[in-house]
Enzyme design. Structure first.
Site, short mmCIF file in Angstrom:
data_model
loop_
_atom_site.label_atom_id
_atom_site.label_comp_id
_atom_site.label_asym_id
_atom_site.label_seq_id
_atom_site.Cartn_x
_atom_site.Cartn_y
_atom_site.Cartn_z
N GLU A 101 49.68 -62.24 -80.04
CA GLU A 101 49.75 -60.76 -80.04
C GLU A 101 48.46 -60.07 -80.50
OE1 GLU A 101 53.21 -59.64 -82.31
OE2 GLU A 101 54.57 -60.49 -80.83
N ASN A 103 49.30 -66.25 -76.70
CA ASN A 103 50.67 -65.78 -76.48
C ASN A 103 50.76 -64.29 -76.77
OD1 ASN A 103 53.49 -66.68 -76.01
ND2 ASN A 103 53.86 -66.05 -78.14
N HIS A 109 60.08 -60.49 -73.57
CA HIS A 109 61.19 -59.76 -74.19
C HIS A 109 61.45 -58.53 -73.33
CE1 HIS A 109 61.13 -62.29 -77.72
NE2 HIS A 109 59.85 -62.04 -77.91
N GLU A 159 59.34 -66.71 -74.89
CA GLU A 159 60.33 -66.10 -75.82
C GLU A 159 61.33 -65.25 -75.04
OE1 GLU A 159 58.39 -64.04 -79.06
OE2 GLU A 159 56.83 -65.56 -79.25
N ASP A 203 64.09 -63.13 -73.50
CA ASP A 203 65.42 -62.53 -73.66
C ASP A 203 65.46 -61.25 -72.84
OD1 ASP A 203 63.98 -60.80 -75.44
OD2 ASP A 203 64.88 -61.71 -77.22
C1 XIL Z 1 60.78 -62.88 -84.60
C2 XIL Z 1 61.93 -63.71 -85.13
O1 XIL Z 1 62.83 -63.97 -84.07
C3 XIL Z 1 62.63 -62.96 -86.24
O2 XIL Z 1 63.61 -63.80 -86.86
C4 XIL Z 1 61.63 -62.49 -87.30
O3 XIL Z 1 62.29 -61.68 -88.24
C5 XIL Z 1 60.49 -61.72 -86.65
O4 XIL Z 1 59.89 -62.51 -85.64
N1 XIL Z 1 57.22 -62.12 -81.05
C6 XIL Z 1 57.00 -63.37 -81.60
C7 XIL Z 1 58.06 -64.01 -82.42
O5 XIL Z 1 55.97 -64.00 -81.30
O6 XIL Z 1 57.52 -64.79 -83.46
C8 XIL Z 1 58.98 -62.98 -83.01
O7 XIL Z 1 60.05 -63.66 -83.68
C9 XIL Z 1 59.51 -62.06 -81.93
C10 XIL Z 1 58.37 -61.31 -81.28
#
Ligand code: XIL
Length: 302
Positions: free
Chosen positions: A127, A169, A206, A235, A237
């Site tokens: 990020e 990432n 996401h 990641e 969802d």
């Molecule tokens: C999130 C986790 O799922 C949570 O449990 C935590 O509180 C915050 O981080 N981007 C990422 C992940 O790269 O590491 C994050 O994970 C979600 C967004």
């Protein structure tokens, strides 16, 4: 195949999930994990705050629980994440300049060395690009140590674990026309042209109504792959439910499968009740562990 992992393996890909160490005693959770997935990402346990709570005092207990469970089950591990502006330990949050740069590089070296040989791919930097229309870097304490902090982190990771794939990432880099996507693309292009060791780009994926699955997703993944890196959905969802959600999941799987160098897909949790999202039903299994329509559409698309 009859499971996500076995079906993905038919085309040489993996299908993974984020795992939380404190859920490894939940038999429903572990049952689905062991049955369906062949790649594991620690949801929080391998981040900077978890692994180096005090400077130069490392803590790998919870990360090890996840890595050992995965490896004992014959699953591989994506390492997440070596350097990030978020979830830094308190001691690091207010550091700056050369001291922070050296602390970050030491962290990358120590953590990647500890897990050497056990990690398929590391999210080396997470990020680092800004949202919005600038296409530039996010302001952060790490960025303020100098624009070359990302390549310095990649070089340290390569030196520590030469066989792990090294990934950049990020989120909201799915739509090819967005400035953030273009900014990351130019960085990867520059790294490849100068021999900075980068092997893969992770797309967090996401998705929600404000950030839907883009119709040009395949184009984005292919353009990055054409730079000479693997691409992975890291990641996933998707907010929503029913057939609408199932179709969106299908579209993501199809976009990955259409790109030879899209090597795998990871969902960010198992049951809806495991999601990091404060509300909604964004995952493939319901709160009781039953397969949702989205699960079936993913399995059929693989
Ligand atoms: C999130 C986790 O799922 C949570 O449990 C935590 O509180 C915050 O981080 N981007 C990422 C992940 O790269 O590491 C994050 O994970 C979600 C967004």
């Amino acid at each position: 195949g009859t499971t996500l992992g076995a079906s993905a393996a038919e085309s040489g890909r993996y299908f993974g999930t984020a795992v939380a160490a404190n859920k490894l005693s939940d038999s429903t959770y572990v049952g689905i994990l062991n049955r369906e997935f062949d790649m594991v990402t620690a949801e929080n346990e391998m981040k900077m705050d978890a692994t180096e709570p005090n400077q130069n005092q490392f803590s790998f207990g919870n990360g090890d629980r996840i890595v050992n469970h995965a490896r004992n089950q014959g699953k591989r591990v994506r390492g997440h994440a070596l350097a990030w502006h978020s979830q830094q330990p308190g001691w690091m949050q207010n550091m700056s300049g050369t001291a922070l740069r050296n602390a970050m590089l030491n962290h990358v070296t120590q953590v990647a060395t500890y897990y050497k040989g056990k990690i398929y791919a590391w999210d080396v930097v997470n990020e680092a690009y800004a949202d919005g229309s600038s296409g530039g870097r996010r302001d952060s304490n790490l960025q303020r140590t100098g624009n070359d902090w990302i390549e310095a982190a990649f070089r340290a990771a390569r030196a520590a674990d030469p066989n792990a794939k090294l990934c950049y990432n990020d989120y909201n880099t799915d739509n090819w026309s967005h400035a953030k996507t273009q900014g990351v693309y130019r960085m990867v292009q520059d790294f490849k042209s100068r021999g900075v060791p980068i092997d893969c780009v992770g797309f967090q994926a996401h998705f929600n109504s404000g950030n839907p699955v883009p119709s040009n997703y395949h184009t984005t993944l292919q353009n990055f792959a054409d730079l000479g890196v693997d691409v992975q959905i890291t990641e996933l969802d998707i907010e929503g439910s029913g057939s609408t959600q199932a179709q969106q999941y299908q579209g993501v799987v199809q976009a990955c499968l259409a790109v030879t160098r899209c090597t795998g897909i990871t969902v960010w949790g198992i049951r809806d009740s495991d999601s990091w999202r404060s509300s909604g039903t964004p995952l493939l299994f319901d709160g009781s562990g039953n397969k949702k329509a989205a699960y079936t559409s993913v399995l059929n698309a693989l």
